[in-house]
Write a protein that holds these residues in place. Structure first.
Motif, PDB file in Angstrom:
ATOM      1  N   LYS A 176      45.836  45.685  41.628  1.00  0.00           N
ATOM      2  CA  LYS A 176      45.212  44.654  40.873  1.00  0.00           C
ATOM      3  C   LYS A 176      44.980  43.489  41.742  1.00  0.00           C
ATOM      4  N   TYR A 188      41.129  32.880  36.235  1.00  0.00           N
ATOM      5  CA  TYR A 188      39.965  33.481  35.877  1.00  0.00           C
ATOM      6  C   TYR A 188      40.055  34.815  34.994  1.00  0.00           C
ATOM      7  N   SER A 189      39.148  34.937  34.043  1.00  0.00           N
ATOM      8  CA  SER A 189      39.185  36.178  33.310  1.00  0.00           C
ATOM      9  C   SER A 189      38.947  37.603  34.247  1.00  0.00           C
ATOM     10  N   GLN A 190      39.467  38.842  34.028  1.00  0.00           N
ATOM     11  CA  GLN A 190      39.352  39.725  35.103  1.00  0.00           C
ATOM     12  C   GLN A 190      37.914  40.264  34.629  1.00  0.00           C
ATOM     13  N   ASN A 191      37.446  39.928  33.632  1.00  0.00           N
ATOM     14  CA  ASN A 191      35.834  40.347  33.760  1.00  0.00           C
ATOM     15  C   ASN A 191      34.937  39.781  34.834  1.00  0.00           C
ATOM     16  N   MET A 192      35.189  38.634  35.391  1.00  0.00           N
ATOM     17  CA  MET A 192      34.752  37.851  36.257  1.00  0.00           C
ATOM     18  C   MET A 192      34.923  38.244  37.560  1.00  0.00           C
ATOM     19  N   ASN A 193      35.874  39.515  37.695  1.00  0.00           N
ATOM     20  CA  ASN A 193      36.251  39.930  39.309  1.00  0.00           C
ATOM     21  C   ASN A 193      35.210  40.259  40.211  1.00  0.00           C
ATOM     22  N   ASP A 194      34.105  40.771  39.493  1.00  0.00           N
ATOM     23  CA  ASP A 194      33.034  41.409  40.290  1.00  0.00           C
ATOM     24  C   ASP A 194      31.965  40.281  40.716  1.00  0.00           C
ATOM     25  N   SER A 195      31.778  39.420  39.879  1.00  0.00           N
ATOM     26  CA  SER A 195      31.032  38.288  40.130  1.00  0.00           C
ATOM     27  C   SER A 195      31.610  37.392  41.438  1.00  0.00           C
TER      28      SER A 195
END
Length: 203
Positions: A176, A188-195
């Motif tokens: 993780k 930060y939210s997990q959906n921001m990881n890629d950015s």
């Protein structure tokens, strides 16, 4: 004889200095720690050296004295041995704070909340011979593997990585990655990881 006296003095002075460091660490303001956990090592070593010095000193002052004096010195020595032994034992079984990661500028401590509650992961900034608390990152859930942090000062980011198992009885290991804002610890939210990973790759 002189050699024994010299060794006794060295042990005594060393123990005294370590006790001073231990007491000094207790007097620090909340959120300030002695760097490199030197206070923890100082306390443990002081507990081992103090009874050694007590035995050596009691032997020294008991030579040629009345048996009552020898008995009093022996009892005092036994009390010191018991007290230091108990403190050393308790320090090994009671929950305690410990360092889980560090670099030259930052350090993360796992701060104990007792036997029942998970520990807190707390970020500190190095400041010479002390570490100064910045903020709490999160709870350290049991079962996590080695924690790794990467600081990106120019991007105001912290990347946290660790391994864990999904549930009890499952041997599969999951990895993780979590991001925080370095300036204030915002998660930060997990959906921001890629950015955020793309932002790191571009720097």
């Amino acid at each position: 004889m002189k050699r024994i006296v010299t060794i006794r003095r060295i042990i005594g002075i060393t123990a005294l200095v370590l006790w001073v460091v231990t007491i000094y660490s207790m007097s620090l303001d909340e959120g300030v720690r002695v760097a490199y956990q030197f206070d923890r090592w100082a306390f443990a070593i002081a507990l081992m050296l103090t009874p050694i010095y007590a035995v050596m000193f009691s032997i020294h002052i008991g030579k040629g004295r009345h048996w009552l004096i020898k008995a009093a010195v022996g009892i005092s020595c036994a009390i010191i041995l018991y007290f230091c032994g108990m403190l050393l034992y308790l320090s090994t079984i009671l929950p305690s704070d410990h360092r889980v990661w560090s670099n030259k500028d930052y350090v993360v401590y796992s701060e104990s909340n007792g036997f029942i509650d998970p520990d807190d992961l707390v970020l500190y900034r190095r400041d010479g011979l002390v570490d100064r608390k910045m903020y709490r990152l999160r709870c350290e859930d049991w079962g996590y593997g080695q924690l790794k942090y990467t600081m990106y000062d120019t991007l105001d980011l912290i990347k946290e990585e660790y391994d864990y198992t999904r549930y009890s009885g499952d041997d599969s290991i999951c990895h993780k990655t979590v991001f925080y804002r370095l300036s204030d610890g915002h998660l930060y939210s997990q959906n921001m990881n890629d950015s955020l990973i793309s932002l790191i790759d571009k720097q």
